[in-house]
Design an enzyme around this catalytic site. Structure first.
Site, PDB file in Angstrom:
ATOM      1  N   LYS A 135     -10.935  -5.975  54.784  1.00  0.00           N
ATOM      2  CA  LYS A 135     -10.343  -4.638  54.621  1.00  0.00           C
ATOM      3  C   LYS A 135     -10.240  -3.904  55.949  1.00  0.00           C
ATOM      4  O   LYS A 135      -9.299  -3.159  56.179  1.00  0.00           O
ATOM      5  CB  LYS A 135     -11.165  -3.805  53.630  1.00  0.00           C
ATOM      6  N   LYS A 138      -5.462 -14.314  46.869  1.00  0.00           N
ATOM      7  CA  LYS A 138      -6.000 -13.734  45.635  1.00  0.00           C
ATOM      8  C   LYS A 138      -5.021 -12.721  45.051  1.00  0.00           C
ATOM      9  O   LYS A 138      -4.383 -11.996  45.800  1.00  0.00           O
ATOM     10  CB  LYS A 138      -7.322 -13.040  45.998  1.00  0.00           C
ATOM     11  N   LYS A 155      -4.737  -5.736  43.941  1.00  0.00           N
ATOM     12  CA  LYS A 155      -4.046  -4.451  43.780  1.00  0.00           C
ATOM     13  C   LYS A 155      -3.313  -4.071  45.053  1.00  0.00           C
ATOM     14  O   LYS A 155      -2.366  -3.297  45.026  1.00  0.00           O
ATOM     15  CB  LYS A 155      -5.073  -3.337  43.505  1.00  0.00           C
TER      16      LYS A 155
HETATM   17  P1  TYM Z   1     -12.639  -4.523  41.886  1.00  0.00           P
HETATM   18  O1  TYM Z   1     -12.308  -3.162  41.381  1.00  0.00           O
HETATM   19  O2  TYM Z   1     -11.963  -5.004  43.115  1.00  0.00           O
HETATM   20  O3  TYM Z   1     -12.381  -5.585  40.779  1.00  0.00           O
HETATM   21  C1  TYM Z   1     -12.902  -5.431  39.478  1.00  0.00           C
HETATM   22  C2  TYM Z   1     -13.312  -6.780  38.905  1.00  0.00           C
HETATM   23  O4  TYM Z   1     -12.191  -7.648  38.871  1.00  0.00           O
HETATM   24  C3  TYM Z   1     -12.517  -8.872  39.524  1.00  0.00           C
HETATM   25  N1  TYM Z   1     -11.305  -9.387  40.193  1.00  0.00           N
HETATM   26  C4  TYM Z   1     -10.822 -10.607  39.988  1.00  0.00           C
HETATM   27  N2  TYM Z   1     -11.229 -11.631  39.207  1.00  0.00           N
HETATM   28  C5  TYM Z   1     -10.494 -12.766  39.231  1.00  0.00           C
HETATM   29  N3  TYM Z   1      -9.373 -12.916  39.978  1.00  0.00           N
HETATM   30  C6  TYM Z   1      -8.931 -11.920  40.781  1.00  0.00           C
HETATM   31  N4  TYM Z   1      -7.822 -12.074  41.505  1.00  0.00           N
HETATM   32  C7  TYM Z   1      -9.664 -10.695  40.808  1.00  0.00           C
HETATM   33  N5  TYM Z   1      -9.509  -9.523  41.471  1.00  0.00           N
HETATM   34  C8  TYM Z   1     -10.531  -8.730  41.082  1.00  0.00           C
HETATM   35  C9  TYM Z   1     -13.588  -8.501  40.528  1.00  0.00           C
HETATM   36  O5  TYM Z   1     -14.344  -9.621  40.913  1.00  0.00           O
HETATM   37  C10 TYM Z   1     -14.391  -7.480  39.752  1.00  0.00           C
HETATM   38  O6  TYM Z   1     -15.306  -8.127  38.887  1.00  0.00           O
HETATM   39  N6  TYM Z   1     -17.021  -3.933  44.212  1.00  0.00           N
HETATM   40  C11 TYM Z   1     -16.398  -4.086  42.891  1.00  0.00           C
HETATM   41  C12 TYM Z   1     -16.675  -2.926  41.958  1.00  0.00           C
HETATM   42  C13 TYM Z   1     -18.119  -2.595  41.752  1.00  0.00           C
HETATM   43  C14 TYM Z   1     -19.053  -3.354  40.996  1.00  0.00           C
HETATM   44  C15 TYM Z   1     -20.279  -2.616  41.053  1.00  0.00           C
HETATM   45  C16 TYM Z   1     -18.983  -4.562  40.302  1.00  0.00           C
HETATM   46  C17 TYM Z   1     -18.764  -1.494  42.225  1.00  0.00           C
HETATM   47  N7  TYM Z   1     -20.041  -1.508  41.778  1.00  0.00           N
HETATM   48  C18 TYM Z   1     -21.413  -3.069  40.409  1.00  0.00           C
HETATM   49  C19 TYM Z   1     -20.138  -5.019  39.657  1.00  0.00           C
HETATM   50  C20 TYM Z   1     -21.341  -4.272  39.730  1.00  0.00           C
HETATM   51  C21 TYM Z   1     -14.894  -4.180  43.101  1.00  0.00           C
HETATM   52  O7  TYM Z   1     -14.351  -3.738  44.070  1.00  0.00           O
HETATM   53  O8  TYM Z   1     -14.233  -4.653  42.052  1.00  0.00           O
END
Ligand code: TYM
Length: 343
Positions: free
Chosen positions: A114, A206, A209
């Site tokens: 990022k 990947k 968003k």
């Molecule tokens: P975020 O918002 O980027 O994504 C949310 C969830 O979606 C999964 N994900 C994917 N899984 C499969 N293929 C993909 N292309 C893909 N893109 C996203 C992510 O692995 C995630 O499970 N840091 C985290 C948010 C967070 C969090 C937490 C998660 C904050 N605190 C505590 C678990 C526990 C994030 O940015 O997810």
């Protein structure tokens, strides 16, 4: 073995939710409700580590909450809330900022991706992001965290922070009569055929968003037509589908579409290949498009209905936050004593 029966996971309200978020996370949150106490959080404080327009942040927060509920999460039986309503997340994150080391943060691949070449000029919050994530999980002492593969390194860091806190404060933890493993060593739940859904335009990237190409992802609010079109136009190689998983190696686009089909139909890739061995894309893509529409359309319809009543969503979030706060405050009472803060 997970240390307890509590599950925590979070999703950022930044941009539109996509099929990767659904298959890698939200869809897997649903069955856990049968066996676990689940806490699902819209992590709005994480979202502002990069600039978010305030109105757009509110919209996206409601969109994630609506997706949880539309996918089948029961906000009454379990907890659905947005992070910023429970201030203990910020408080514990500060303590963890003082436990974790800068070197640990600098090693995070997601930070490096990022920040790019611009690492001096990104927000301090972006660097400290994993410390807030550890606070999210450990405030509730969650035993298991269902996430996609991209969060693996962050969860390893969460375990390191828990371990270091337990060690640094071991004497104080004991003096307060608390369990020496005060913060649990959380288990990541990363399993199934969809832990890493790839871009529909490029099987080596990947699905995300932030990809500038809308054709690279299926958004949860896409119409049936848009979903079908994006799948029809997905990049593929010219070969037919193999009859076994090993032969998907070196074919990232084929592997991705088979994985999506498997996840949407709750089957393994091997089972899907048994059915479609030898099929060309002219057969497989329409079947995948039909399946994706059949699964996603009822969810997006329900999401739209929910989003028509933002007050109802906000009421669910407030109610969830209130219940989350009760658990979080109990942890913070203990943490303040452990650290040596007078209260
Ligand atoms: P975020 O918002 O980027 O994504 C949310 C969830 O979606 C999964 N994900 C994917 N899984 C499969 N293929 C993909 N292309 C893909 N893109 C996203 C992510 O692995 C995630 O499970 N840091 C985290 C948010 C967070 C969090 C937490 C998660 C904050 N605190 C505590 C678990 C526990 C994030 O940015 O997810």
């Amino acid at each position: 073995m997970p240390v307890n029966n509590r599950v925590f996971s979070g999703i950022q309200p930044s941009g539109d939710l996509h099929l990767g978020n659904y298959l890698g996370a939200i869809r897997r949150f649903v069955p856990l409700q049968q066996t676990h106490e689940c806490i699902y959080c819209v992590v709005d404080m994480h979202a502002i580590t990069v600039w978010q327009d305030p109105d757009e942040l509110r919209r996206a927060t409601r969109e994630v909450a609506a997706a949880f509920i539309a996918a089948g999460i029961d906000p009454k039986a379990h907890i659905v809330f947005n992070q910023s309503q429970v201030m203990q997340h910020a408080e514990l994150a500060w303590v963890f900022n003082c436990v974790a080391r800068i070197g640990w943060m600098n090693r995070m691949t997601q930070f490096k991706d990022k920040a790019g070449k611009n690492s001096e000029n990104v927000s301090l919050g972006l660097l400290a992001y994993p410390s807030l994530m550890a606070a999210d999980i450990l405030l509730y002492k969650a035993g298991s965290v269902p996430v996609g593969d991209d969060q693996k390194q962050h969860l390893e860091l969460t375990r390191d922070i828990a371990q270091k806190f337990n060690n640094d404060y071991a004497a104080s933890i004991a003096a307060n009569g608390l369990d020496p493993e005060y913060f649990p060593i959380t288990e990541p739940l990363i399993a199934g055929p969809a832990t890493r859904i790839m871009s529909l335009r490029d099987g080596t990237k990947k699905m995300s968003k932030s990809d500038p190409s809308d054709a690279s992802r299926i958004s949860l609010l896409d119409t049936a037509d848009a979903i079908a079109k994006k799948i029809r136009r997905a990049t593929t190689d010219p070969e037919p589908l193999p009859d076994n998983e090993a032969d998907l190696k070196g074919r990232p686009e084929a592997d991705n579409l088979v994985g999506i089909y498997a996840a949407l139909s709750d089957r393994s890739k091997a089972e899907v290949l048994t059915e479609y061995a030898g099929a060309g894309w002219g057969t497989f893509k329409p079947a995948l498009a039909d399946l994706a529409v059949a699964v996603l359309e009822p969810i997006s319809t329900r999401m739209r209905d929910l989003l028509d009543e933002p007050d109802t969503i906000d009421a669910h979030l407030r109610d969830g936050a209130e219940r989350a706060r009760t658990i979080a405050e109990k942890t913070m009472f203990e943490v303040r004593d452990i650290v040596g803060f007078i209260r």
